[in-house]
Design an enzyme around this catalytic site. Structure first.
Site, PDB file in Angstrom:
ATOM      1  N   ASP A   1       0.714  -1.124  -0.077  1.00 22.71           N
ATOM      2  CA  ASP A   1       0.386   0.294  -0.090  1.00 22.71           C
ATOM      3  C   ASP A   1       0.854   0.934   0.250  1.00 22.71           C
ATOM      4  O   ASP A   1       2.331   1.014   0.244  1.00 22.71           O
ATOM      5  CB  ASP A   1      -1.065  -0.214   1.489  1.00 22.71           C
ATOM      6  CG  ASP A   1      -1.801   1.098   1.423  1.00 22.71           C
ATOM      7  OD1 ASP A   1      -2.601   1.683   0.317  1.00 22.71           O
ATOM      8  OD2 ASP A   1      -2.255   2.295   1.983  1.00 22.71           O
TER       9      ASP A   1
ATOM     10  N   TYR B   1      -1.410   7.804  -2.602  1.00 24.31           N
ATOM     11  CA  TYR B   1      -0.924   7.443  -4.519  1.00 24.31           C
ATOM     12  C   TYR B   1      -2.532   8.394  -5.418  1.00 24.31           C
ATOM     13  O   TYR B   1      -2.859   8.240  -6.236  1.00 24.31           O
ATOM     14  CB  TYR B   1      -1.023   5.942  -4.383  1.00 24.31           C
ATOM     15  CG  TYR B   1      -0.292   5.209  -4.358  1.00 24.31           C
ATOM     16  CD1 TYR B   1       0.908   5.451  -3.930  1.00 24.31           C
ATOM     17  CD2 TYR B   1      -0.625   3.814  -4.269  1.00 24.31           C
ATOM     18  CE1 TYR B   1       2.225   4.614  -3.615  1.00 24.31           C
ATOM     19  CE2 TYR B   1       0.339   3.094  -4.476  1.00 24.31           C
ATOM     20  CZ  TYR B   1       1.877   3.670  -3.744  1.00 24.31           C
ATOM     21  OH  TYR B   1       2.964   2.355  -3.499  1.00 24.31           O
TER      22      TYR B   1
ATOM     23  N   CYS C   1      -4.282  -1.621  -1.165  1.00 24.90           N
ATOM     24  CA  CYS C   1      -5.142  -0.216  -1.803  1.00 24.90           C
ATOM     25  C   CYS C   1      -6.100  -0.295  -3.214  1.00 24.90           C
ATOM     26  O   CYS C   1      -5.159  -1.117  -3.441  1.00 24.90           O
ATOM     27  CB  CYS C   1      -3.859   0.346  -2.557  1.00 24.90           C
ATOM     28  SG  CYS C   1      -3.612   1.934  -2.911  1.00 24.90           S
ATOM     29  N   ASN C   2      -6.641   0.415  -2.571  1.00 26.45           N
ATOM     30  CA  ASN C   2      -7.702   0.460  -3.506  1.00 26.45           C
ATOM     31  C   ASN C   2      -7.366   1.387  -4.416  1.00 26.45           C
ATOM     32  O   ASN C   2      -8.049   0.430  -5.937  1.00 26.45           O
ATOM     33  CB  ASN C   2      -9.611   0.888  -3.211  1.00 26.45           C
ATOM     34  CG  ASN C   2     -10.166   0.478  -2.003  1.00 26.45           C
ATOM     35  OD1 ASN C   2     -10.975  -0.331  -2.561  1.00 26.45           O
ATOM     36  ND2 ASN C   2      -8.765   0.799  -0.997  1.00 26.45           N
ATOM     37  N   THR C   3      -6.474   2.791  -4.941  1.00 26.16           N
ATOM     38  CA  THR C   3      -6.477   3.412  -5.873  1.00 26.16           C
ATOM     39  C   THR C   3      -5.044   2.174  -6.342  1.00 26.16           C
ATOM     40  O   THR C   3      -5.719   2.071  -8.108  1.00 26.16           O
ATOM     41  CB  THR C   3      -5.810   4.159  -5.381  1.00 26.16           C
ATOM     42  OG1 THR C   3      -6.080   4.832  -4.006  1.00 26.16           O
ATOM     43  CG2 THR C   3      -5.203   5.695  -6.288  1.00 26.16           C
TER      44      THR C   3
ATOM     45  N   CYS D   1     -11.181   3.112   0.524  1.00 29.31           N
ATOM     46  CA  CYS D   1      -9.124   3.423   1.226  1.00 29.31           C
ATOM     47  C   CYS D   1      -9.224   3.147   1.748  1.00 29.31           C
ATOM     48  O   CYS D   1      -9.636   2.413   3.626  1.00 29.31           O
ATOM     49  CB  CYS D   1      -9.252   4.743   1.457  1.00 29.31           C
ATOM     50  SG  CYS D   1      -7.730   5.385   0.984  1.00 29.31           S
ATOM     51  N   THR D   2      -7.861   2.268   1.854  1.00 29.87           N
ATOM     52  CA  THR D   2      -7.339   0.899   2.830  1.00 29.87           C
ATOM     53  C   THR D   2      -7.614   1.888   4.424  1.00 29.87           C
ATOM     54  O   THR D   2      -6.971   1.392   5.188  1.00 29.87           O
ATOM     55  CB  THR D   2      -6.400   0.483   2.420  1.00 29.87           C
ATOM     56  OG1 THR D   2      -5.161   0.459   1.769  1.00 29.87           O
ATOM     57  CG2 THR D   2      -7.195  -1.137   1.280  1.00 29.87           C
TER      58      THR D   2
HETATM   59  N1  DGL Z   1      -4.829   2.980   1.047  1.00 28.22           N
HETATM   60  C1  DGL Z   1      -4.693   3.628  -0.061  1.00 28.22           C
HETATM   61  C2  DGL Z   1      -6.275   3.523  -1.308  1.00 28.22           C
HETATM   62  O1  DGL Z   1      -6.713   2.310  -0.789  1.00 28.22           O
HETATM   63  C3  DGL Z   1      -4.655   5.093  -1.012  1.00 28.22           C
HETATM   64  C4  DGL Z   1      -4.206   6.135  -0.264  1.00 28.22           C
HETATM   65  C5  DGL Z   1      -3.139   7.559  -0.906  1.00 28.22           C
HETATM   66  O2  DGL Z   1      -2.610   7.149  -0.833  1.00 28.22           O
HETATM   67  O3  DGL Z   1      -4.070   8.077  -1.418  1.00 28.22           O
HETATM   68  O4  DGL Z   1      -6.625   3.943  -2.411  1.00 28.22           O
END
Ligand code: DGL
Length: 248
Positions: free
Chosen positions: A6, A38, A69-71, A177-178
């Site tokens: 992540d 991200y 990480c969703n992104t 988002c995680t």
């Molecule tokens: N934890 C991440 C997600 O699940 C990304 C957060 C980020 O870096 O913007 O989207």
């Protein structure tokens, strides 16, 4: 050996569930805090970052990589699966379908990064499973604030963020988002009656299925390795505290 990555410590919310499903395995967690966030980066940059982390985890011996990480999952999964067909990638998705399955008439608020909400993978899910009323809420900069850990700053941010939604009778909130489950209690203060959903259960179930299908011999004990791309010692401490707090 299972790789997990992540843009920082947010993916620990997924890792905790992974440990419950696979309590005797070896996990390597890559916290890419130097590249956080991200969510505000462009497609090519995310692809490049994810490609480099994948190479690193493959060199360490990982056969399964969990994109916690969703992104990164929404942006890079097709690219990574095409480029590394021998590796099993398990991806994290905003839990839009579980809300729909639970209550199609829900008034839901889906919180995620800008890159996630603009991605095709997200919009495919959203269009298929959106509930009667469903609001997409981009949260630029929130993951960085959570990494920083200053509660007052986070609360000021949330106050502005939720201003337009407090009178909408929101009953379901997707933490897309995680990082966001780490501040669930703070979000709850604004929506005390809402049910919260995140993708960690789906990811951990799927990882167990993939693990079993590969017939990999069990490691017979839990091993957690942590790497942070900015070599931040505080992140390491926080990581182990959160990851091993499996009762929550
Ligand atoms: N934890 C991440 C997600 O699940 C990304 C957060 C980020 O870096 O913007 O989207």
């Amino acid at each position: 050996m299972i790789g997990v990555f992540d843009s920082g410590i947010g993916g620990v919310t997924v890792l905790k569930e992974l440990i419950k499903e696979l309590p005797n395995e070896h996990f390597i967690y890559y916290s890419d805090s130097i590249n956080n966030p991200y969510g505000d980066k462009d497609y090519d940059t995310i692809i490049n970052i994810c490609d480099n982390i994948t190479k690193y985890l493959i060199n360490k011996g990982c056969k399964i990589i969990v994109i916690a990480c969703n992104t990164a999952s929404c942006t890079a999964r097709e690219y990574l699966r095409n480029k590394y067909p021998d590796i099993k990638f398990v991806v994290t998705e905003p839990a839009i379908k579980p809300v729909f399955d639970n209550n199609k008439n829900s008034i839901s608020l889906i919180m995620a990064t800008k890159r996630t909400i603009n991605s095709d993978n997200f919009n495919f899910l959203y269009n298929k499973y959106k509930t009667k009323e469903s609001y997409k809420l981009m949260c630029p900069g929130l993951a960085d604030l959570i990494e920083e850990g200053d509660k007052e700053k986070i609360n000021n941010y949330l106050k502005d963020l939720f201003n337009d939604y407090l009178d909408k009778d929101i009953d379901s909130i997707v933490l897309g988002c995680t990082h966001y489950p780490l501040i669930k209690d703070m979000i709850k203060d604004y929506f005390p009656n809402a049910i919260f959903y995140d993708g960690s259960y789906g990811v951990s179930n799927q990882t167990r299925r993939v693990f079993n299908s590969l017939n990999i011999p069990s490691n017979n004990k839990l091993i957690l390795e942590f790497i942070d791309s900015s070599n931040n010692i505080n992140k390491e401490k926080l990581f182990f505290t959160l990851a091993l707090d499996c009762n929550k």
